[in-house]
Every structure is written in structure tokens, then in C-alpha cells.
Enzyme design. Structure first.
Site, PDB file in Angstrom:
ATOM      1  N   LYS A  94     -11.505  -6.485   8.017  1.00 60.85           N
ATOM      2  CA  LYS A  94     -10.031  -6.653   9.368  1.00 60.85           C
ATOM      3  C   LYS A  94     -10.389  -7.338  10.483  1.00 60.85           C
ATOM      4  O   LYS A  94      -9.030  -7.249  11.033  1.00 60.85           O
ATOM      5  CB  LYS A  94     -10.275  -5.145   9.598  1.00 60.85           C
ATOM      6  CG  LYS A  94     -10.285  -4.257   8.258  1.00 60.85           C
ATOM      7  CD  LYS A  94      -8.504  -4.081   7.575  1.00 60.85           C
ATOM      8  CE  LYS A  94      -8.449  -3.103   6.872  1.00 60.85           C
ATOM      9  NZ  LYS A  94      -6.766  -3.047   6.487  1.00 60.85           N
ATOM     10  N   ARG A 115     -16.406  11.629  16.109  1.00 59.76           N
ATOM     11  CA  ARG A 115     -15.239  10.667  15.681  1.00 59.76           C
ATOM     12  C   ARG A 115     -14.374  11.485  15.770  1.00 59.76           C
ATOM     13  O   ARG A 115     -13.640  12.537  16.258  1.00 59.76           O
ATOM     14  CB  ARG A 115     -15.592  11.232  13.694  1.00 59.76           C
ATOM     15  CG  ARG A 115     -17.095  10.244  13.642  1.00 59.76           C
ATOM     16  CD  ARG A 115     -16.471   9.237  13.462  1.00 59.76           C
ATOM     17  NE  ARG A 115     -18.144   8.394  13.017  1.00 59.76           N
ATOM     18  CZ  ARG A 115     -19.118   7.918  13.590  1.00 59.76           C
ATOM     19  NH1 ARG A 115     -19.342   8.449  14.287  1.00 59.76           N
ATOM     20  NH2 ARG A 115     -20.217   7.326  13.039  1.00 59.76           N
ATOM     21  N   MET A 163      -2.529   6.615   1.255  1.00 61.41           N
ATOM     22  CA  MET A 163      -2.333   7.989   1.759  1.00 61.41           C
ATOM     23  C   MET A 163      -1.285   7.223   3.145  1.00 61.41           C
ATOM     24  O   MET A 163      -0.512   8.250   3.675  1.00 61.41           O
ATOM     25  CB  MET A 163      -3.808   7.924   2.114  1.00 61.41           C
ATOM     26  CG  MET A 163      -3.680  10.002   3.309  1.00 61.41           C
ATOM     27  SD  MET A 163      -5.004   9.892   4.514  1.00 61.41           S
ATOM     28  CE  MET A 163      -5.600   8.426   5.509  1.00 61.41           C
ATOM     29  N   PRO A 193      -5.982   1.784  13.742  1.00 64.93           N
ATOM     30  CA  PRO A 193      -5.630   3.758  13.816  1.00 64.93           C
ATOM     31  C   PRO A 193      -7.067   4.127  13.885  1.00 64.93           C
ATOM     32  O   PRO A 193      -8.229   3.272  13.678  1.00 64.93           O
ATOM     33  CB  PRO A 193      -5.625   4.074  12.559  1.00 64.93           C
ATOM     34  CG  PRO A 193      -4.650   2.498  11.903  1.00 64.93           C
ATOM     35  CD  PRO A 193      -5.138   1.475  12.630  1.00 64.93           C
ATOM     36  N   TYR A 195     -15.982  -4.021   5.010  1.00 65.06           N
ATOM     37  CA  TYR A 195     -14.727  -4.161   5.527  1.00 65.06           C
ATOM     38  C   TYR A 195     -14.536  -4.318   7.281  1.00 65.06           C
ATOM     39  O   TYR A 195     -13.444  -4.965   6.805  1.00 65.06           O
ATOM     40  CB  TYR A 195     -14.417  -2.210   5.511  1.00 65.06           C
ATOM     41  CG  TYR A 195     -13.301  -1.651   5.494  1.00 65.06           C
ATOM     42  CD1 TYR A 195     -12.391  -1.847   4.589  1.00 65.06           C
ATOM     43  CD2 TYR A 195     -12.957  -1.281   7.147  1.00 65.06           C
ATOM     44  CE1 TYR A 195     -11.304  -1.279   4.943  1.00 65.06           C
ATOM     45  CE2 TYR A 195     -11.871  -0.530   7.108  1.00 65.06           C
ATOM     46  CZ  TYR A 195     -10.699  -0.529   6.255  1.00 65.06           C
ATOM     47  OH  TYR A 195      -9.594  -0.134   6.653  1.00 65.06           O
ATOM     48  N   LEU A 252      -8.432   8.341  10.126  1.00 68.42           N
ATOM     49  CA  LEU A 252      -7.675   8.878   9.420  1.00 68.42           C
ATOM     50  C   LEU A 252      -7.546  10.130   8.599  1.00 68.42           C
ATOM     51  O   LEU A 252      -8.104   9.598   7.593  1.00 68.42           O
ATOM     52  CB  LEU A 252      -5.738   8.613   9.111  1.00 68.42           C
ATOM     53  CG  LEU A 252      -5.468   6.864  10.059  1.00 68.42           C
ATOM     54  CD1 LEU A 252      -4.705   6.293   9.476  1.00 68.42           C
ATOM     55  CD2 LEU A 252      -4.497   7.884  11.218  1.00 68.42           C
ATOM     56  N   SER A 303      -8.332  -1.022  11.495  1.00 66.69           N
ATOM     57  CA  SER A 303      -9.308  -0.351  11.405  1.00 66.69           C
ATOM     58  C   SER A 303      -9.916  -0.259  12.534  1.00 66.69           C
ATOM     59  O   SER A 303     -10.445  -1.241  12.771  1.00 66.69           O
ATOM     60  CB  SER A 303     -10.189  -0.251  10.558  1.00 66.69           C
ATOM     61  OG  SER A 303     -11.164   1.120  10.360  1.00 66.69           O
ATOM     62  N   SER A 304     -10.499   0.938  13.626  1.00 60.66           N
ATOM     63  CA  SER A 304     -11.237   0.925  14.415  1.00 60.66           C
ATOM     64  C   SER A 304     -12.986   0.774  13.519  1.00 60.66           C
ATOM     65  O   SER A 304     -13.566   0.552  15.232  1.00 60.66           O
ATOM     66  CB  SER A 304     -11.449   2.481  15.355  1.00 60.66           C
ATOM     67  OG  SER A 304     -11.007   3.528  14.285  1.00 60.66           O
ATOM     68  N   CYS A 305     -12.485   0.413  12.618  1.00 60.20           N
ATOM     69  CA  CYS A 305     -14.474   0.193  12.486  1.00 60.20           C
ATOM     70  C   CYS A 305     -14.605  -1.701  12.772  1.00 60.20           C
ATOM     71  O   CYS A 305     -15.677  -1.911  12.687  1.00 60.20           O
ATOM     72  CB  CYS A 305     -13.827  -0.281  10.702  1.00 60.20           C
ATOM     73  SG  CYS A 305     -13.912   2.065  10.057  1.00 60.20           S
ATOM     74  N   GLY A 324       0.711   4.912   3.422  1.00 57.57           N
ATOM     75  CA  GLY A 324       1.734   4.277   3.218  1.00 57.57           C
ATOM     76  C   GLY A 324       3.120   5.471   2.317  1.00 57.57           C
ATOM     77  O   GLY A 324       3.833   5.833   2.566  1.00 57.57           O
ATOM     78  N   TRP A 348     -24.372  15.216   6.333  1.00 60.53           N
ATOM     79  CA  TRP A 348     -25.542  14.146   6.683  1.00 60.53           C
ATOM     80  C   TRP A 348     -25.766  13.450   7.952  1.00 60.53           C
ATOM     81  O   TRP A 348     -24.975  13.870   8.945  1.00 60.53           O
ATOM     82  CB  TRP A 348     -24.449  12.968   6.303  1.00 60.53           C
ATOM     83  CG  TRP A 348     -24.299  12.729   4.657  1.00 60.53           C
ATOM     84  CD1 TRP A 348     -24.456  13.790   3.121  1.00 60.53           C
ATOM     85  CD2 TRP A 348     -23.666  11.703   3.552  1.00 60.53           C
ATOM     86  NE1 TRP A 348     -24.233  13.143   1.939  1.00 60.53           N
ATOM     87  CE2 TRP A 348     -24.420  11.829   2.550  1.00 60.53           C
ATOM     88  CE3 TRP A 348     -24.451   9.859   4.066  1.00 60.53           C
ATOM     89  CZ2 TRP A 348     -23.455  10.332   1.368  1.00 60.53           C
ATOM     90  CZ3 TRP A 348     -23.648   9.189   2.874  1.00 60.53           C
ATOM     91  CH2 TRP A 348     -24.157   8.988   1.843  1.00 60.53           C
ATOM     92  N   GLY A 399       1.281  -1.451  -0.067  1.00 63.19           N
ATOM     93  CA  GLY A 399      -0.202   0.143  -0.127  1.00 63.19           C
ATOM     94  C   GLY A 399       0.906   1.432  -0.084  1.00 63.19           C
ATOM     95  O   GLY A 399       1.074   2.498   0.337  1.00 63.19           O
ATOM     96  N   ALA A 400       1.835   1.426  -0.531  1.00 64.44           N
ATOM     97  CA  ALA A 400       2.461   2.541  -0.401  1.00 64.44           C
ATOM     98  C   ALA A 400       2.312   3.629  -1.240  1.00 64.44           C
ATOM     99  O   ALA A 400       2.748   4.894  -0.870  1.00 64.44           O
ATOM    100  CB  ALA A 400       3.726   1.846  -1.405  1.00 64.44           C
ATOM    101  N   HIS A 435     -13.123  10.313   2.880  1.00 65.83           N
ATOM    102  CA  HIS A 435     -14.051   9.778   4.042  1.00 65.83           C
ATOM    103  C   HIS A 435     -14.387  10.845   3.846  1.00 65.83           C
ATOM    104  O   HIS A 435     -14.317  12.271   3.924  1.00 65.83           O
ATOM    105  CB  HIS A 435     -12.846   9.275   5.296  1.00 65.83           C
ATOM    106  CG  HIS A 435     -12.324   8.269   5.265  1.00 65.83           C
ATOM    107  ND1 HIS A 435     -11.326   7.838   4.525  1.00 65.83           N
ATOM    108  CD2 HIS A 435     -13.173   6.571   5.563  1.00 65.83           C
ATOM    109  CE1 HIS A 435     -11.019   6.360   4.519  1.00 65.83           C
ATOM    110  NE2 HIS A 435     -12.447   5.884   5.129  1.00 65.83           N
TER     111      HIS A 435
END
Length: 305
Positions: A136, A206, A11, A160, A132, A163, A103-105, A13, A199, A7-8, A176
Site C-alpha cells: 500500500k 482500534r 466489501m 481509511p 500488505y 472498516l 489503508s491505515s496499516c 466495492g 486474542w 474490486g466491485a 478482520h
């Protein structure tokens, strides 16, 4: 040490690549054309030939609520396959150190905030990003299983908070919340519109951390990997309402605009802020304030448009 970064071009990466610690390592950063993470045999061959000593898995299909709702199959299957192929390929090739960026998702939609690492798999997920989150969770548990059944392997997961930052996605379809708001208010200023739409009711809360900070944590964690917890939240430990983010971004952009609420749109989880007690014990704290991070992100956005 030879470090493989997946994933370089994303964002996270690209922020990792901009960090000064990169000069201390030999870095492998294959593009998706050079390494197709969706193909196990290709992943296995790459690892066998290149023999990295440490892997940072930052690749993934990512997006906001709109993108997740539009393609739940892709968000589940592609992220699941990428994580599974890389983790199992690393084990097959006796690569003993792997940092899985999650992810915190993953946390339950009704989990008690601040969200502790132990809450994973204790409740129903948020429906708007369930696919998603499931992917994870599988990668996170796979790392746990491998580490717990063979002490040679240190496969650990970074969780995380939300972000944002330089190299973020700003398109309405894929972004996002925070980069989407930057674009929305910038365009309102450019076009002379006196109002923008939010929305939901604007009351959801958040936690957003600047991407340069997660890069700093990752290099810190590599140097202290044996002491890093199996799963560790990385965030601020405090949050803001959606209304707050809109107001701060409008201030940074320098545009006094009215907000309207579209109650036909989903707001997502009412609150999502991570518990950082393990992070603090590990010895790392974030450095970039929200306003400073938004300023840097807005300058990047303007440079691309």
C-alpha cells in the site's frame, strides 16, 4: 463521466455500488475474470479500449491478522502488482483522475496517535501485516510521484481506518477483528457457550468505521476531487478498546457472555486511530454510529447464514 471501479465484488466495492450517487455516472465494474489486475498488458489493453475518465482502485487481497501472518508473500506481491499495474496503466493511457484506496496499516507501529498522513515511512511497520502495508505504501508513493512530476495527473490516496459492514468477510481464517467477533459471539449464543476467547489482553485500541460511510466519502470526494488532499485519512478520529467492541457486539446480539483472554495470540498495534483534521477541512464527516453499523452488519450476517 465514465468511472472504473476495481474490486466491485469486495466489501468496499459493493457498498460503493449501493450508494445513491452511482446513478450520476456511467460505471465500469469488471470482475477479476474480465480484468486481471495482476497482468499489466491486460490492464493496459482494458484501459485503452474502455477509456474511463476516473478510476477508483478498491481491489486488493485483504484479511485480518491471521490471514496476513499465514500469507505475507501473497499480501505483499498481489497488492503491489495490482496497484502498480493499474496506476502505471492509467498514466500510460492519459487517464488524469485516479483515487487509490489504501489503508491505515501503512502507519508506523509506534507512530504517535492520532496518526497524521505525514507519518508514512517514518518508522517500523507492524510485523503482523507488514507485507500488505508495504504494498500500500508503494501505491501511495507512486501516486505522489506521478502527481508531483506532471500536473495533468490527479492521482490521490484515501487512507481509511479499519472498516466493517455489509458484505464483510466473516470466516475465521480471513476476517478482520470486528466481523470475526460478530460470528464468534453469534455462534456462542447459538451453541449455548458461556464464554468466548479474545486474542491478546483486550486492551489494544482500534478505530472501526461502517463501510457505508467510506462509500459516501468516495462519491463526495469524486465531486470535489480537485480540493481533496494528496493523501487523506478517512475515519472517526476516535477509537475503542477490543474489550469495548466485544461488549457492544454482545449487547447488539443480545447475549450475556464471559470473555477469556488468550495471551499466546498477538494483539497487533497497541493503538491505531487516525487524525482527521484534513478530512474535516475537506468538508466530510461520518454519519453511522458504531452500534448502528454493528446492527446492520449483524443483520447482513444472519441473512447469509
Amino acid at each position: 463521466m465514465r468511472v472504473l471501479l476495481t474490486g466491485a465484488s469486495g466489501m468496499v466495492g459493493r457498498n460503493i455500488l449501493e450508494h445513491h450517487s452511482i446513478n450520476e455516472y456511467t460505471l465500469l465494474k469488471p470482475s477479476s475474470r474480465e480484468l486481471n489486475l495482476l497482468d499489466f498488458s491486460e490492464v493496459n489493453d482494458y484501459l485503452k479500449i474502455n477509456k474511463p475518465e476516473f478510476i477508483i482502485h478498491a481491489a486488493g487481497l485483504v484479511g485480518g491478522i491471521q490471514a496476513n501472518m499465514a500469507d505475507p508473500v501473497g499480501f505483499l506481491v498481489k497488492n503491489l502488482d495490482m496497484g502498480r499495474n493499474l496506476i502505471l496503466g492509467a498514466k500510460e493511457n492519459n487517464i488524469y483522475n485516479l483515487m487509490n484506496i489504501s489503508s491505515s496499516c501503512m502507519y508506523p507501529r509506534n507512530g504517535i496517535n492520532p496518526l497524521k498522513e505525514e507519518l508514512i515511512l517514518t518508522g517500523q511497520l507492524e510485523p503482523t501485516n507488514e507485507g500488505y502495508a508495504l504494498a500500500k505504501i508503494v501505491s501511495t508513493k507512486l501516486c505522489e510521484y506521478i502527481s508531483s512530476t506532471d500536473s495533468r495527473f490527479n492521482y490521490k490516496t484515501v487512507i481509511p481506518c479499519n472498516l466493517f459492514g455489509r458484505y464483510d468477510k466473516f470466516s475465521p481464517q480471513n476476517s478482520h477483528m470486528l466481523p470475526a467477533v460478530i460470528r464468534k459471539i453469534h455462534e456462542a449464543k447459538f451453541n449455548g457457550n458461556r464464554s468466548v476467547s479474545i486474542w491478546g489482553n483486550g486492551k489494544s485500541r482500534r478505530e472501526f468505521m461502517y463501510a457505508g460511510d467510506i462509500a459516501d466519502f468516495i462519491w463526495y470526494a469524486i465531486k470535489n476531487f480537485k480540493n481533496m488532499p494528496q493523501n487523506v485519512n478517512v475515519g472517526l478520529g476516535y477509537d475503542y478498546s477490543i474489550d469495548d467492541y466485544y461488549s457492544i457486539i454482545a449487547k447488539v446480539i443480545g447475549y450475556d457472555v464471559d470473555f477469556e483472554y488468550d495471551l499466546t495470540k498477538p494483539s497487533g498495534m497497541k493503538q491505531k486511530v487516525v487524525n482527521i483534521s484534513k478530512l474535516e477541512a475537506f468538508g466530510w464527516t461520518s454519519q453511522v454510529s458504531l452500534e448502528e453499523g454493528i446492527k446492520k452488519t449483524y443483520e447482513f450476517f444472519k441473512s447469509q447464514n
